[in-house]
Design an enzyme around this catalytic site. Structure first.
Site, short mmCIF file in Angstrom:
data_model
loop_
_atom_site.label_atom_id
_atom_site.label_comp_id
_atom_site.label_asym_id
_atom_site.label_seq_id
_atom_site.Cartn_x
_atom_site.Cartn_y
_atom_site.Cartn_z
N ARG A 286 71.13 43.04 62.14
CA ARG A 286 72.22 43.28 63.09
C ARG A 286 72.33 42.04 63.97
O ARG A 286 71.45 41.79 64.79
CB ARG A 286 71.91 44.53 63.92
CG ARG A 286 72.67 44.55 65.20
CD ARG A 286 72.55 45.77 66.05
NE ARG A 286 71.28 46.41 66.27
CZ ARG A 286 70.43 46.09 67.24
NH1 ARG A 286 70.66 45.09 68.05
NH2 ARG A 286 69.31 46.77 67.39
N HIS A 290 72.82 46.41 69.66
CA HIS A 290 72.84 47.77 69.08
C HIS A 290 74.19 48.41 69.35
O HIS A 290 74.86 48.90 68.45
CB HIS A 290 71.70 48.59 69.68
CG HIS A 290 71.84 50.07 69.43
ND1 HIS A 290 71.75 50.61 68.18
CD2 HIS A 290 72.09 51.10 70.28
CE1 HIS A 290 71.93 51.92 68.26
NE2 HIS A 290 72.14 52.23 69.52
N TYR A 299 64.66 41.51 73.70
CA TYR A 299 63.64 41.90 72.72
C TYR A 299 63.62 41.06 71.45
O TYR A 299 62.85 41.34 70.54
CB TYR A 299 63.77 43.39 72.38
CG TYR A 299 65.13 43.84 71.87
CD1 TYR A 299 65.46 43.71 70.53
CD2 TYR A 299 66.07 44.40 72.74
CE1 TYR A 299 66.69 44.13 70.06
CE2 TYR A 299 67.31 44.82 72.27
CZ TYR A 299 67.62 44.69 70.95
OH TYR A 299 68.85 45.09 70.49
#
Lengths: 392, 325
Positions: A286, A290, A299
């Site tokens: 991705r 998100h 992250y």
């Protein structure tokens, strides 16, 4: 990217030349060192796989490309419209176009799709009006669809309930004997790597297995469940777990549209012909957040993103098609112009989606009259009518 | 034609007729096939309708309901058996987030005619998780319908009505009543599924109950009659929606209401009944609505269950309280 049994990409090895001299093996190694099915390298080179191959016409090659481009473009509209305050949220598919378009093109018209909530590409390829997810994320409605008519079920937000529904639907196919015939049917359900940690996903596999249900579990392993990477979700990747559920597990380069097409075609045809369920793990990434509410800089690092950017599903396919002279610059320009029009029209439709009438809030809850809800509906109407000049 | 039979047999007959009437109906659950269910509700049905219509499932409640949803999308009418009330929670997500909401999300384009049968309540001396009353969870969830028959005749007809409904129905079966016999009239047209029924006429007060507690209320009304009090008894039959006109008419007529159920008291069906009757019938009531219910504790060990479950004396004591105002 983690340790142990998980599918670490490892160092990039260019072994394609040497591989050609060896006998084809069951487990071929792709150009980037992973033991997944890959038919198109990140550099856009066509490679062979001993178990999976494709035979597509030039029109079909172009159709794949066109849908890749459109999926990416509509998705970028989603992100932009959210940033402009036109949508409450948008889950971007950036980077996962090949997984979605390749697999969707492998389906027959009668096959049924149970998506999660990021499957804009599949939705587009199935011919569903793309305004549907926009209305959902704009809050105009809940993204209603006539699932059976569209052969595409509504988005499912609670992970991974849709794998259960897909299995039940596929069990219906078995009961009706719609298998192994020209009009045989199969089901594909899409989920992420995070879903594989859920109990219900594992129940779905159990049910599909014991019922020999014609359902393909298509895992888009995009490496992250919001911020949690693969090693937070599992020790054994989903394609290797398949055997434990009594079904084949396939591992495919999820950024390779030809690979995802070939593997899905194999799995869905096996399901349709009565061979039962299977799992496909499409290893992808991705590239965006998100959802638009997420901040991936917290992250994951830039180097990782850049490494994946080099594996971009569209640029490699474009390189291949240009080299093969299946498309040319003229085609690309025309497509650009066409996609501009699609995007503009969609944007205008989204912005002009009317606010729903108050009464619509009560629609569709029950088929048969429900006295309590009907009373509340009437009470709200009466309350709104009490405002002078109200158009409610 | 009318025949006397236990409630469990009436359900069995109702399911049999359902399987005959709806070619795309099916039953799925744990042990429903060869065993006929742990309570034998589905006894003999697999033998007559085959393994595709009466399906022994994996031990997986979320799967029972989740796959039923998929089957329903495809046009089937699944009847799910949850073996015991306390085992429904693994399926809770599929029931409240998926089954209940999916038709709404589709603006009515997708119907889910799924029935979930749940044997519920205590009184059989079982161990934990086998005696619960989870109905309020489902009543609180929009999109579901919740019903609870108390007699063999209602069991026979209501299960058929539930399967015929195009909406999801939670079907609460009072397991302590499974072996209680009653007349089943196979010909007389049944009440609509969501009607309450006045099962005993009275003038001085109203007892409202459902499921196993209807008989307790009837017994209490009989005992109260000996004391010269005429109590009306209403079998709610449907918990969502509630048949408010019938309940409110009785409250206005008698002026005193006692609600009886086994479930814990707080945030329960009786909470809703008491609140609504207070709102709608305030000037007709002679006393606050009284409640006789289980306590706000988990269903206790079986040696305690007779204290937990409302009985005739607790109901009469509540009636006395009502008359003290």
């Amino acid at each position: 990217m983690g340790t142990g049994e998980k599918t670490s990409p490892g160092p990039v090895k260019k072994t394609a030349t040497r591989r050609r001299k060896t006998t084809p093996r069951k487990s071929a190694t792709a150009s980037d060192g992973l033991d997944y099915v890959q038919l198109l390298t990140p550099e856009g080179k066509r490679v062979k796989h001993p178990d999976f191959d494709i035979s597509l016409s030039e029109d079909e090659f172009r159709a794949l490309y066109r849908d890749l481009i459109i999926a990416r473009r509509i998705d970028s509209e989603g992100v932009a419209l959210q940033r402009q305050g036109q949508l409450g949220l948008w889950p971007s598919l950036l980077g996962q176009e090949a997984a979605q378009i390749g697999s969707a093109h492998a389906l027959a018209e009668q096959d049924m799709v149970f998506p999660s909530y990021r499957e804009l590409g599949v939705l587009w390829a199935r011919g569903v009006d793309p305004v549907t997810p926009f209305a959902l994320f704009r809050g105009v409605n809940m993204g209603p669809l006539d699932s059976v008519k569209e052969k595409f079920h509504m988005y499912t937000v609670v992970i991974p309930a849709q794998t259960m529904h897909a299995t039940g639907y596929a069990m219906g196919i078995v009961k009706e004997g719609k298998l192994g015939t020209p009009d045989g049917e199969a089901v594909i359900t899409y989920h992420g790597d995070g879903a594989t940690a859920q109990g219900e996903f594992n129940e779905a596999l159990i049910w599909a297995g014991v019922n020999a249900a014609p359902v393909v579990f298509f895992c888009q392993n995009n490496q992250y469940a919001i911020s949690e990477s693969n090693h937070h979700q599992f020790r054994v990747p989903v394609h290797k777990r398949a055997a434990g559920f009594g079904m084949p597990g396939h591992f495919v380069d999820g950024n390779d549209v030809l690979g995802t097409y070939a593997v899905t075609k194999h799995a869905i045809e096996a399901a349709r012909s009565g061979e039962g369920p299977s799992i496909i793990e499409a290893y992808t990434y991705r590239m965006g957040a998100h959802t638009t509410a997420d901040d991936p800089t917290r992250y994951r690092d830039k180097a990782e993103e850049e490494a994946w950017r080099a594996k971009d599903p569209i640029s490699r396919y474009q390189t291949y098609l240009l080299n093969e002279k299946i498309i040319d610059q003229d085609y690309l320009e025309k497509l650009d112009s066409e996609v501009d029009t699609i995007a503009l029209q969609l944007r205008e439709r989204v912005i002009n989606l009317p606010n729903p009438k108050p009464d619509a809030m009560f629609e569709g809850l029950y088929n048969d009259p429900h006295a309590t809800v009907d009373q509340q509906r009437a009470q709200l109407a009466e309350y709104l009518a009490s405002f002078e000049g109200s158009d409610a | 034609m009318s025949t006397k039979m236990p409630l469990v047999k009436a359900l069995n007959e109702g399911l049999r007729r359902t399987l005959e009437d709806h070619p795309k109906s099916l039953i799925q659950g744990e042990d429903v096939g060869k065993l006929g269910g742990v309570f034998r509700v589905t006894d003999g049905l697999q033998k007559d309708f085959g393994e595709d219509r009466v399906v022994d499932s994996p031990l997986a409640e979320a799967g029972i309901v989740g796959t039923a949803i998929g089957l329903a999308i495809r046009g089937w009418r699944p009847v799910c058996e949850i073996q015991f009330d306390g085992f429904v929670y693994p399926a809770f997500n599929e029931i409240v987030s998926q089954l209940a909401k999916m038709p709404y999300r589709s603006s009515g384009l997708v119907s889910l005619p799924v029935v979930i049968r749940i044997p519920y309540g205590g009184g059989i001396g079982a161990i934990e998780h086998h005696c619960e009353s989870p109905e309020a969870y489902f009543c609180h969830t929009a999109g579901l319908r919740v019903v609870a028959p108390s007699t063999p005749n209602d069991a026979y007809w209501m299960i058929q009505q539930a399967v015929s409904s195009d909406d999801p129905v939670i079907f609460m079966e009072p397991k302590v009543r499974y072996h209680t016999k009653g007349e089943v009239n196979f010909d007389a047209a049944p009440l609509p599924l969501h009607s309450a029924q006045v099962v005993r006429e009275g003038t001085d007060g109203t007892l409202i109950a459902y499921g196993a507690m209807v008989q307790v209320a009837l017994d209490a009304a009989e005992a109260a009659a000996e004391d010269g009090r005429s109590l009306e008894v209403i079998d709610m039959r449907s918990l969502s929606p509630i048949d408010w006109p019938t309940l409110e008419a009785s409250a206005r007529k008698t002026g005193r209401v006692v609600v009886v159920h086994e479930a814990s008291r707080s945030f329960s069906v009786s909470s809703e009944v008491a609140a609504r009757l207070s709102e709608e019938c305030f000037y007709s009531l002679e006393a606050p609505v009284q409640r006789v219910t289980g306590f706000d504790i988990p269903f206790p060990a079986s040696r305690h269950e007779d204290l937990f479950r409302p009985d005739l004396d607790r109901v009469l004591e509540a009636v006395d309280r009502s008359f003290d105002y």
